[in-house]
Design an enzyme around this catalytic site. Structure first.
Site, mmCIF file in Angstrom:
data_model
loop_
_atom_site.group_PDB
_atom_site.id
_atom_site.type_symbol
_atom_site.label_atom_id
_atom_site.label_comp_id
_atom_site.label_asym_id
_atom_site.label_seq_id
_atom_site.Cartn_x
_atom_site.Cartn_y
_atom_site.Cartn_z
ATOM 1 N N ARG A 84 0.748 -1.160 -0.039
ATOM 2 C CA ARG A 84 -0.099 -0.094 0.104
ATOM 3 C C ARG A 84 0.799 1.194 0.043
ATOM 4 O O ARG A 84 0.458 2.533 -0.726
ATOM 5 C CB ARG A 84 -1.004 0.012 1.409
ATOM 6 N N ARG B 265 9.979 26.883 -0.921
ATOM 7 C CA ARG B 265 8.584 26.569 -0.794
ATOM 8 C C ARG B 265 7.830 27.063 -2.560
ATOM 9 O O ARG B 265 8.111 28.243 -2.801
ATOM 10 C CB ARG B 265 7.826 27.414 0.185
ATOM 11 N N LYS C 72 -2.923 7.217 1.240
ATOM 12 C CA LYS C 72 -2.650 7.206 2.553
ATOM 13 C C LYS C 72 -1.620 8.428 3.080
ATOM 14 O O LYS C 72 -0.556 8.189 3.420
ATOM 15 C CB LYS C 72 -2.255 6.032 3.247
ATOM 16 N N GLU D 84 -16.272 6.249 6.139
ATOM 17 C CA GLU D 84 -15.463 5.395 6.955
ATOM 18 C C GLU D 84 -15.297 6.272 8.300
ATOM 19 O O GLU D 84 -15.829 7.276 8.302
ATOM 20 C CB GLU D 84 -13.994 5.135 6.496
#
Length: 285
Positions: A52, A100, A149, A181
């Site tokens: 994953r 940045r 994730k 979820e």
């Protein structure tokens, strides 16, 4: 006693561990993570988490900075050096440090890799497994790619605080009238001999514990339906539960102040928790 943590190739005391202020994980939540459980000093579902992890990185246009075996060696060293019997290993990989800019930096920019452990004695013997969790429902206001994730976890953190303020343990998020979820877990209801949980898609995380539990349920001759379910269905369910790497299978006994089923943990959740822990311990590495 200070923990040993891993930062970009070095094993350091936690107080000496540093990441650049220009790291894109800090500035943009531009990174992914995994959490693996440790029981009896052994790591659960390591290969599932690694697969994953690679998928999440690929979806964000990043490669795997370390091989499966290198990651396993780091996990094992941290577990050993920190004396972890029961606990967790946290792994985070970001796109690295660069000045940045919303645009991604040069692809050759070194990624940042951080791992640390958390000791959780008695992780598999949580009293909540016998008492059950109280859940509230909240609108799902996260971004659309929840299957990745990522480390952008502010709204799930807000959801847990909403639950805490309501005297509950956690929250189930809803979209278009259906449960997606939990804030850090997959959600299930049980009606008769049928387990219902949302189908895989961009709307939910493809849980490693979820996959194992559904496989064990089918092997135990339980019926499984992978589809969206409503809050009304949950309110009328015989029982409910969640799964995650750190809670395994945990019963849910209350939703929005009303009991689910008898208001006590049900037999399906209890049996699946027992099976999952038994089988995971056997396969742990």
């Amino acid at each position: 006693m200070s923990r040993t943590v891993y930062v970009n190739g070095d094993y350091l005391p936690e107080e000496d561990a540093k990441i650049s202020v220009f790291d894109r994980g800090f500035l943009f939540a531009d990174g992914v993570y995994e959490v693996t459980s440790v029981l009896g000093g052994k790591i659960l579902d390591f290969d599932g988490h690694t697969v994953r992890l690679e998928r999440s990185l690929k979806e964000l246009g990043m490669g795997m900075p370390l091989s499966r075996d290198e990651l396993l060696a780091i996990h094992r060293k941290l577990v050993a050096d920190n004396g972890i019997d029961d606990g967790l290993v946290y792994l985070q990989i970001t796109r690295g440090a660069a000045d940045r800019d919303f645009a991604y930096p040069d692809p050759d920019t070194p990624q940042s890799v951080v791992l640390f452990t958390q000791s959780k004695p008695g992780l598999a013997e949580s009293p909540m497994a016998k008492e059950g969790m109280k859940i509230i429902s909240i609108p799902d206001e996260r971004w659309g790619r929840r299957d990745i994730k990522t480390v952008q976890l502010l709204y799930p953190s807000m959801g847990k605080m909403m639950a805490k303020a309501a005297g509950a343990h956690d929250a189930w998020m809803t979209e278009d009238g259906h449960v997606t979820e939990g804030t850090s877990n997959n959600a299930y209801i049980v009606k008769g001999n049928t387990i219902v949980t949302r189908h895989l898609g961009n709307e939910i995380l493809h849980g490693i514990t979820r996959a194992a539990v559904l496989r064990f349920a089918r092997e135990a001759q339980m019926q499984v339906e992978e589809r969206a379910f409503t809050l009304d269905e949950a309110a009328e369910a015989d029982e409910a539960f969640i799964t995650s790497a750190s809670t395994f299978v945990m019963p849910v006994v209350e939703l929005d102040g009303a009991p689910i089923g008898t208001g006590r943990p049900g037999p399906v959740a209890a049996r699946l928790r027992e099976i999952y822990l038994d089988e995971s311990r056997k396969a742990a590495i």
